[in-house]
Design an enzyme around this catalytic site. Structure first.
Site, PDB file in Angstrom:
ATOM      1  N   GLU A   1       0.853  -1.185   0.000  1.00  0.00           N
ATOM      2  CA  GLU A   1       0.000   0.000   0.000  1.00  0.00           C
ATOM      3  C   GLU A   1       0.890   1.237   0.000  1.00  0.00           C
ATOM      4  O   GLU A   1       1.980   1.218   0.586  1.00  0.00           O
ATOM      5  CB  GLU A   1      -0.862  -0.018   1.276  1.00  0.00           C
TER       6      GLU A   1
ATOM      7  N   ASN B   1     -12.154  -1.622  -0.466  1.00  0.00           N
ATOM      8  CA  ASN B   1     -11.422  -2.126   0.690  1.00  0.00           C
ATOM      9  C   ASN B   1     -12.133  -1.659   1.958  1.00  0.00           C
ATOM     10  O   ASN B   1     -12.474  -0.482   2.080  1.00  0.00           O
ATOM     11  CB  ASN B   1      -9.990  -1.559   0.685  1.00  0.00           C
ATOM     12  N   GLU B   2     -12.349  -2.567   2.854  1.00  0.00           N
ATOM     13  CA  GLU B   2     -12.977  -2.243   4.144  1.00  0.00           C
ATOM     14  C   GLU B   2     -14.127  -1.242   3.982  1.00  0.00           C
ATOM     15  O   GLU B   2     -14.116  -0.152   4.562  1.00  0.00           O
ATOM     16  CB  GLU B   2     -11.917  -1.734   5.139  1.00  0.00           C
TER      17      GLU B   2
ATOM     18  N   GLU C   1      -5.559  -9.236   4.326  1.00  0.00           N
ATOM     19  CA  GLU C   1      -4.722  -8.482   5.269  1.00  0.00           C
ATOM     20  C   GLU C   1      -4.654  -9.275   6.566  1.00  0.00           C
ATOM     21  O   GLU C   1      -5.690  -9.583   7.152  1.00  0.00           O
ATOM     22  CB  GLU C   1      -5.294  -7.087   5.538  1.00  0.00           C
TER      23      GLU C   1
HETATM   24  O1  AHR Z   1      -2.611  -2.269   6.465  1.00  0.00           O
HETATM   25  C1  AHR Z   1      -2.939  -1.012   6.985  1.00  0.00           C
HETATM   26  C2  AHR Z   1      -4.426  -0.714   6.939  1.00  0.00           C
HETATM   27  O2  AHR Z   1      -5.128  -1.624   7.726  1.00  0.00           O
HETATM   28  C3  AHR Z   1      -5.073  -0.848   5.578  1.00  0.00           C
HETATM   29  O3  AHR Z   1      -4.930   0.299   4.814  1.00  0.00           O
HETATM   30  C4  AHR Z   1      -6.507  -1.070   5.919  1.00  0.00           C
HETATM   31  O4  AHR Z   1      -7.167  -1.828   4.940  1.00  0.00           O
HETATM   32  C5  AHR Z   1      -6.446  -1.776   7.255  1.00  0.00           C
HETATM   33  O5  AHR Z   1      -7.328  -1.222   8.169  1.00  0.00           O
END
Ligand code: AHR
Length: 546
Positions: free
Chosen positions: A61, A222-223, A348
């Protein structure tokens, strides 16, 4: 530090099940083999499924020092590089056969406009980074540099170049929170349409990339329950359908990954699947994976290296929660998807400590990681192997310079962390058939009436090669173990072990080999193996069957 005072033991069997305290009741044979205090039975005829090579995947990221400095140093850099990508990273990563690399986030993905990261480097816009105002602690924040203002130097082409250099498949996460679906379609088009076909593919071809990138894995946000838009599961299901409807394929079988729950949020899973299938189960055909995120966190003051023996166990027990998360979400998915068309993608995972003083404050959550983190990595990968029938991919968070990283890099300095060694030791499982392994070992009591299994691991078979990986979490006691193979006989064996008498052992720029695996002898007896798993260790047994 470790003492041998953990004598409150129950001699309990664990069917390689994990889940701290969830110690299964498979009886230990009454007679201890050869004085062993533990047993491991491997049932080679009980196949679980093929271990997807993609379980050994990574996550990158634009956060802290992950992309800028960690991966991208630039073509003009004095740091050895291949087309701008840090060469030491390429060389080391290639060796562990990375399955897939996920990019550009994480939370960053839902603020990223991919158009900013293509075309001539000097024409790319500078944007405020998603993480610019993040303050993991008072004195550690992204105040300067690309961590605050994203130069967009590392875009789609550079990401694909990196993937090609290390032999990994690209997995791109689309922006659902702040861009319309049209931008997603165009990103797919830019990556996958043949040169000359469309304006987007012409844009790509103009950068010298005539051949399509052939990106198969696409994350839809994402999330979304948090930084990805604060959606309800029903709202996100509608977005997912809209984003994935009628996307041109250009001959590439697209594999969409829907953004799943945070840890144990079962409701997110049930409500998404219910909403998605409200107009028919056919909607499941568009979902390749359901992404679970689980961070086991940290302990005490979140220091990656300083911790007590109880905190050692506490973190391992928290990481072991992955076992129940996998089974719990799998059961929830079955309510709407009884045939299990959709697999789990744990994109993750990892332990998450505070940043180390030797790393710049804007390299958020950068620390070397210790032997404790290596055991977290090992027991998590073992969990995935044991659920090979359910898990299609898993991406450790993150690759370099943040959270549960495999590497630490700062300018011309570079080291692998203990996590890297675990991935190297476990690479032999990729693509092999997971088989059942039953452990029986004394459970460990710690803290206030908490318990952790005494030995756990996983096993896989490829032809005559049986790979067995085992974690001994005991801080002080070695575990003498009789290993038998039901349905086969061991002809020869060798072991690789990652361990130290110092639970806090870690690598640093000054001492990059402070913690590294070593080979140890293995005694083969009557078609089985007698092996002593050292305290606080990760072991790989390579058994050749007759
Ligand atoms: O990995 C760091 C962060 O953790 C990511 O950006 C997010 O998807 C998660 O909450």
């Amino acid at each position: 530090m470790p003492t041998a005072d953990r004598s409150r033991r129950a001699f309990i069997g664990t069917a390689a099940a994990g889940a701290a305290g969830a110690l299964l009741s498979r009886a230990l044979p009454a007679v201890r083999a050869q004085g062993a205090d533990a047993r491991l039975e491997i049932l080679i005829d009980e196949r679980i499924g093929t271990i997807a090579p993609e379980i050994y995947s990574h996550f990158v990221e634009h956060l802290g020092g992950v992309v800028y400095d960690g991966i991208w140093v630039g073509e003009e850099s004095a740091v050895p590089n291949v087309g701008g990508v840090r060469k030491a990273l390429v060389d080391a990563l290639k060796k562990i056969s990375p399955g897939v690399i996920r990019w550009p986030g994480g939370c960053f993905a839902d603020s990223y406009d991919w158009h900013d990261g293509i075309g001539p480097a000097d024409k790319r816009p500078r944007r405020t980074d998603f993480w610019a105002d993040s303050r993991p602690s008072q004195n550690r924040t992204a105040t300067t540099g690309p961590q605050r203002f994203d130069p967009n130097r590392f875009g789609t082409n550079e990401f694909v170049r990196f993937c090609r250099l290390v032999g990994a498949a690209p997995y791109i996460a689309a922006n659902v929170r702040s861009l319309p679906a049209k931008d997603f379609y165009q990103w797919v088009e830019y990556c996958n349409a043949p040169a000359g076909a469309t304006t987007m593919s012409e844009l790509r071809a103009a950068t010298g990339e005539q051949e399509p990138f052939g990106v198969r894995y696409w994350g839809v946000g994402n999330e979304p329950w948090g930084c990805g838009g604060n959606f309800t599961p029903e709202e996100y299901a509608a977005e997912f359908r809209r984003f994935t409807a009628w996307v041109p394929k250009y001959g590439v079988p697209l594999r969409y990954i829907a953004a799943g729950p945070n840890g144990g949020d079962r409701e997110w899973t049930t409500r998404f699947f219910k909403a998605l299938t409200a107009r028919g189960a056919g909607a499941l055909n568009d979902v390749f994976g359901w992404a679970l995120h689980y961070y086991s966190g940290s302990t005490g003051n979140r220091n990656a290296i300083e911790f007590t023996t109880d905190e050692w166990y506490e973190l391992l027990a928290r990481a072991d929660r992955m076992e129940s998360l996998v089974t719990q979400h799998w059961a929830a998915m079955a309510e709407s998807d009884p045939a299990h068309k959709v697999k789990l993608v744990v994109d993750e995972w990892g332990a998450w400590h505070a940043g180390a003083a030797e790393m710049p404050p804007n390299y958020l959550w950068a620390y070397p990681g210790s032997l404790r983190d290596a055991l977290v990595a090992a027991l998590t990968l073992d969990t995935f192997n044991r659920h090979a029938d359910k898990i299609a991919m898993a991406n450790v968070a993150q690759l370099v310079n943040t959270i549960h990283s495999l590497f630490l890099a700062r300018e011309d300095r570079f080291t692998v962390t203990p996590n890297y060694h675990v991935f190297a030791m476990y690479a032999a499982h990729q693509g092999a058939a997971a088989v059942r392994a039953v452990f029986s070992a004394p459970a460990i009591a710690f803290g206030r009436a908490q318990a952790l299994w005494g030995l756990a691991g996983s096993a896989s078979l490829r032809d005559k090669a049986l790979t067995v990986t085992v974690v001994n979490p005991h801080a002080a006691d070695a575990r003498d173990c009789a290993v038998t193979v039901r349905g086969g006989a061991v002809q020869s064996a060798r072991a690789t072990v990652l361990s130290s008498t110092d639970l806090r052992a870690h690598n640093s720029f000054e001492h990059p080999d402070a913690l590294a695996p070593r080979q140890t002898a293995v005694a083969v007896r009557a078609g089985g193996v007698q092996y002593t798993f050292p305290a606080a260790s990760v072991t790989r047994l390579e058994l050749t069957l007759a």
